[in-house]
Design an enzyme around this catalytic site. Structure first.
Site, PDB file in Angstrom:
ATOM      1  N   THR A 186       0.850  -1.185   0.000  1.00 15.46           N
ATOM      2  CA  THR A 186       0.000   0.000   0.000  1.00 15.46           C
ATOM      3  C   THR A 186       0.891   1.242   0.000  1.00 15.46           C
ATOM      4  O   THR A 186       1.986   1.222   0.549  1.00 15.46           O
ATOM      5  CB  THR A 186      -0.921   0.041   1.233  1.00 15.46           C
ATOM      6  OG1 THR A 186      -0.117   0.188   2.420  1.00 15.46           O
ATOM      7  CG2 THR A 186      -1.737  -1.225   1.345  1.00 15.46           C
ATOM      8  N   HIS A 240       2.158 -12.563  13.314  1.00 13.65           N
ATOM      9  CA  HIS A 240       3.187 -13.003  14.258  1.00 13.65           C
ATOM     10  C   HIS A 240       3.027 -14.478  14.641  1.00 13.65           C
ATOM     11  O   HIS A 240       3.918 -15.062  15.261  1.00 13.65           O
ATOM     12  CB  HIS A 240       3.134 -12.129  15.511  1.00 13.65           C
ATOM     13  CG  HIS A 240       4.450 -12.005  16.221  1.00 13.65           C
ATOM     14  ND1 HIS A 240       5.592 -12.655  15.814  1.00 13.65           N
ATOM     15  CD2 HIS A 240       4.807 -11.298  17.326  1.00 13.65           C
ATOM     16  CE1 HIS A 240       6.587 -12.368  16.626  1.00 13.65           C
ATOM     17  NE2 HIS A 240       6.140 -11.550  17.564  1.00 13.65           N
TER      18      HIS A 240
END
Length: 269
Positions: A186, A240
């Site tokens: 982005t 994560h």
């Protein structure tokens, strides 16, 4: 005989204080009406909202940051942009080198190009790299996907980037054009964003890279002096559960090194 004294006049009765509720009720000055309106969400906006919320509820998202000196890339573009366009029929921009640098780093760190299949508790690794990027359409933002970046060069990336951006403006993207991404980039910098944390928009991705505005900032040069350099902040959001901090930081450093010295892209180092 003296006339009788006249009685002293009675004091005038005090006016009764009106209760607060009966105090003067002068109307306040009229204010402009502040109405509301409701608008049905488009199917595209509903799908975006649904996917983002599902991703937020499923992934353990964490963001880490890095800065990149854009001097080398700016110099390369200034020197070769006209020759590049004459040779390839596509403009040389600043975003496509980040696509190539990301593709190189994803090949070195495959976990960032993978995802967790929650139905089987398996990690799915991919041998291909499809990078989606945000593009504006009359109906909102969509994410066209440049596929098989592991085998594309800079001219091919620029050509596809320009093609998809043009299709997005005309609202002519197909479902195949906006599906299948394994990684997302982005670029809030085109709107002036200094820093932000990108969201991973799908549970079938493990990371998203955010680019931001390039600004002149004071830095300590290798010789110890203070100088001004055009810097951009990068932000990598990753799952994560699948990716550790070491891999995320290594990825960002690889992207930084290739963008700061574009010759590394050619040499793949």
């Amino acid at each position: 005989a003296a006339a009788p004294a006249k009685p002293a006049p009675k004091p005038a009765p005090k006016a009764e204080a009106k209760p607060a509720s009966q105090a003067s009720t002068a109307s306040p000055p009229s204010s402009p009406e502040r109405g509301e309106r409701r608008e049905k969400m488009t199917r595209m906006r509903q799908a975006i909202a649904r996917n983002l919320k599902e991703s937020q509820n499923t992934l353990a998202m964490l963001t880490t940051f890095q800065e990149v000196d854009m001097s080398g890339l700016i110099k390369m573009r200034k020197e070769y942009k006209d020759i590049f366009q004459a040779s390839h029929g596509a403009k040389l921009g600043f975003q496509s080198p980040f696509f190539l640098a990301s593709a190189y780093a994803l090949k070195q760190i495959p976990a960032l190009n993978a995802y967790i299949d929650n139905s089987t508790n398996e990690i799915v690794y991919r041998d291909y790299i499809n990078i989606g990027f945000a593009a504006a359409t009359p109906k909102g933002l969509v994410t066209p996907v440049i596929k098989n970046l592991e085998s594309k060069n800079l001219a091919e990336v620029e050509s596809e980037f320009a093609k998809f951006a043009n299709l997005a403006k005309q609202d002519k993207l197909t479902m195949d054009d906006i599906t299948g991404n394994t990684f997302t980039i982005t670029n809030g910098g085109v709107f002036g964003s200094m820093l932000g944390t990108p969201l991973i928009g799908s549970t079938s991705s493990a990371a998203a890279l955010g680019l931001h505005a390039t600004k002149d900032r004071p830095v300590v040069l290798p010789n110890g002096e203070i100088g001004v350099r055009p810097l951009m902040y990068l932000a990598l959001t990753y799952d994560h559960r699948l990716v550790d901090g070491r891999e995320a930081v290594t990825f960002l450093c690889m992207v930084r090194d290739q963008v700061e010295d574009p010759r590394r892209m050619l040499l793949e180092i």
